[in-house]
Design an enzyme around this catalytic site. Structure first.
Site, PDB file in Angstrom:
ATOM      1  N   ASP A  81       0.834  -1.196   0.000  1.00 16.08           N
ATOM      2  CA  ASP A  81       0.000   0.000   0.000  1.00 16.08           C
ATOM      3  C   ASP A  81       0.870   1.248   0.000  1.00 16.08           C
ATOM      4  O   ASP A  81       2.072   1.193   0.277  1.00 16.08           O
ATOM      5  CB  ASP A  81      -1.032   0.018   1.138  1.00 16.08           C
ATOM      6  CG  ASP A  81      -0.423   0.191   2.513  1.00 16.08           C
ATOM      7  OD1 ASP A  81       0.769   0.567   2.603  1.00 16.08           O
ATOM      8  OD2 ASP A  81      -1.127  -0.031   3.503  1.00 16.08           O
ATOM      9  N   LEU A  82       0.265   2.364  -0.383  1.00 15.30           N
ATOM     10  CA  LEU A  82       0.975   3.634  -0.456  1.00 15.30           C
ATOM     11  C   LEU A  82       1.186   4.184   0.948  1.00 15.30           C
ATOM     12  O   LEU A  82       0.281   4.131   1.787  1.00 15.30           O
ATOM     13  CB  LEU A  82       0.178   4.624  -1.308  1.00 15.30           C
ATOM     14  CG  LEU A  82       0.173   4.321  -2.816  1.00 15.30           C
ATOM     15  CD1 LEU A  82      -0.908   5.131  -3.503  1.00 15.30           C
ATOM     16  CD2 LEU A  82       1.520   4.639  -3.420  1.00 15.30           C
ATOM     17  N   ASP A 104      -5.903   2.173  -1.532  1.00 14.37           N
ATOM     18  CA  ASP A 104      -4.506   2.209  -1.963  1.00 14.37           C
ATOM     19  C   ASP A 104      -3.832   0.853  -1.742  1.00 14.37           C
ATOM     20  O   ASP A 104      -2.611   0.782  -1.623  1.00 14.37           O
ATOM     21  CB  ASP A 104      -3.750   3.306  -1.203  1.00 14.37           C
ATOM     22  CG  ASP A 104      -3.729   3.068   0.310  1.00 14.37           C
ATOM     23  OD1 ASP A 104      -4.642   2.392   0.815  1.00 14.37           O
ATOM     24  OD2 ASP A 104      -2.801   3.557   0.975  1.00 14.37           O
TER      25      ASP A 104
END
Length: 487
Positions: free
Chosen positions: A338-339, A379
């Site tokens: 994930d970001l 995300d």
């Protein structure tokens, strides 16, 4: 001679031409009916699949905000921070996901917050949905096991179809729980988040436009079906009919027949040409139908924003990988990503910039990993690698992804460096089934994030022990090479 010609040639010729015309007409009618039947069956299967996925998506939308330590603290706080609730549990659900109503219920199932049509409302607005929502709350509090059928959803969910102010709606109820496990919550003391999505209006238009359901509409339970109309029942869990999802079915066969019939009437003597034209048109209609079905299948298993495979496609791929593993065919490496600063980008630059960042992240992932990349939602992304060398290339792939994400991205005139965190788990070493492998990859992802942004970690047994002891905050990050060596 003239009379003889009429009896011996003209009449038989007319009879033959007429017979051929009747045969062709019969074939045309049967072909049109079969094409229409296949198209109608395909549309009905598609409608069931699409509506089921849309219903499940409502619960997934809630998941990101209801499994969160900050949410637990905020709903307990007195006085309530209404602005924070708007931005995270209320109005934001309308702006980002298109949900029509949202409520928060306290442990006594009393409303403490309400959002209606994108605006904060008085908690008493809960009365419009209380009749359907309170039984769900009671069921959820009595449940000894999660009620959700979605293996990717770690918290229980109850859902119901009901009429809200005369409109058909999906009600989805989830508990607000800690994401770290550091906040104690006695069973039955949880606050609940209730999300309501109307099934007519914008929801219906979006489904109709995306999946090409002509004339899609909602019909009340007592309404009669219009002539030639296809429909699918919306039923509550007790079997009570809420209404109908109705549409005008695509009839490729009828369209073909209408186009060919004038040609047949004008050219009965050119039977061979007419038959050829008919077969060509039927073939084109069949090809168009198949192309439409392939496109619908693609849309059902791909993320609309990034074009990458979605969660459903990811689950299928992972299940297939385990089936191959059962035949002693190689191994599996599962990467959860994930970001790192996605919420910061959303909050500072807006949701369009956040969407652009997700698209760019997906593009870079695909460039680094090739096949096997999927967007799970928000995300969150995943990569599935299979084969004998799945484990060997894990460290190199993680480093390439992290290096790629360190490069700034230009988003609406701003240069943004987001970074990514990665958790990795392997089968058969770490897990023997898809659910456990996903859980352990998720644990590794959180360990990587605990160690700082832009890091990766491979699952190790001590991570699982740490989760069970609720000591995630005390766990010390270790070097990536050591983590993978431990795995």
């Amino acid at each position: 001679m003239g009379d003889g010609f009429g009896a011996r040639v003209l009449l038989p010729t007319l009879a033959v031409v007429g017979s051929v015309a009747l045969v062709i007409a019969a074939l045309l009618t049967l072909s049109a009916a079969e094409a229409d039947r296949v198209a109608a069956a395909r549309e009905r299967r598609l409608a069931v699949l699409v509506l089921r996925q849309q219903f499940e998506q409502v619960a997934r939308d809630q998941q990101g905000s209801t499994i969160w330590d900050d949410a637990v603290r905020q709903v307990r706080a007195r006085p309530l921070d209404a602005r924070w609730l708007d931005l995270n549990l209320g109005v934001w659900f309308r702006e980002f996901y298109g949900h029509d109503r949202a409520y928060i219920l306290d442990p006594r199932d009393q409303p403490i917050y309400a959002m209606v049509d994108g605006r904060r409302a008085e908690p008493e607005a809960f009365g419009a949905v209380a009749g359907a929502a309170l039984p769900l709350a009671g069921e959820l509090r009595r449940a000894e096991a999660p009620l959700s059928e979605d293996a990717a959803d770690p918290t229980p969910t109850t859902a119901e179809l009901a009429l809200v102010d005369g409109r058909p709606a999906l009600l989805s109820l989830k508990p607000i729980v800690s994401d770290t496990g550091d906040i104690e919550q006695a069973p039955g003391s949880e606050y609940f988040h209730l999300s309501v999505r109307y099934l007519d209006g914008g929801f219906l238009r979006a489904v109709a436009e995306r999946y090409q359901f002509g004339g899609a509409r909602f019909r009340p339970a007592g309404a009669r079906a219009a002539e030639g109309e296809a429909r699918l029942a919306f039923r509550a869990r007790d079997g009570r009919l809420v209404g109908w999802f109705a549409w005008r079915p695509f009839r490729p066969g009828l369209a073909v027949a209408r186009q060919v019939a004038p040609v047949l009437g004008a050219a009965l003597l050119l039977v061979a040409l007419v038959v050829a034209a008919l077969l060509t048109r039927v073939r084109r209609a069949t090809a168009a139908l198949r192309a439409s079905e392939r496109e619908a299948q693609r849309l059902a298993f791909h993320d609309a924003l990034t074009g990458l495979p979605n969660r459903a496609a990811f689950d299928q791929r992972l299940a297939g990988a385990f089936a191959a593993l059962a035949r002693d065919e190689g191994g599996i490496a599962l990467f959860y990503l994930d970001l790192d600063r996605f919420k910061q980008v959303n909050d500072t630059l807006g949701h369009p910039a956040g969407d652009a960042l997700i698209v760019e992240f997906g593009r870079r992932l695909a460039a680094c990993a090739g096949d096997g990349v999927a967007r799970l939602g928000g995300d969150e992304f995943a990569i599935v690698r299979t084969g004998a060398g799945a484990r060997d290339g894990a460290e190199d792939l993680c480093e390439r992804i992290i290096a790629a994400m360190r490069e700034p991205a230009n988003l609406f005139g701003a240069r943004v460096t987001a970074g990514a965190s990665i958790g990795v788990a392997f089968a058969p070493g770490d897990a023997a089934d898809p659910v456990e492998l996903k859980r352990r990859a998720d644990i590794a992802l959180y360990r990587a994030k605990d160690g700082g942004r832009g890091r990766w970690a491979c699952f190790a047994e001590e991570m699982d022990d740490g989760v069970r002891l609720r000591a995630v905050e005390d766990a010390q990050p270790i070097a990536p090479a050591a983590r993978c060596a431990a795995a």
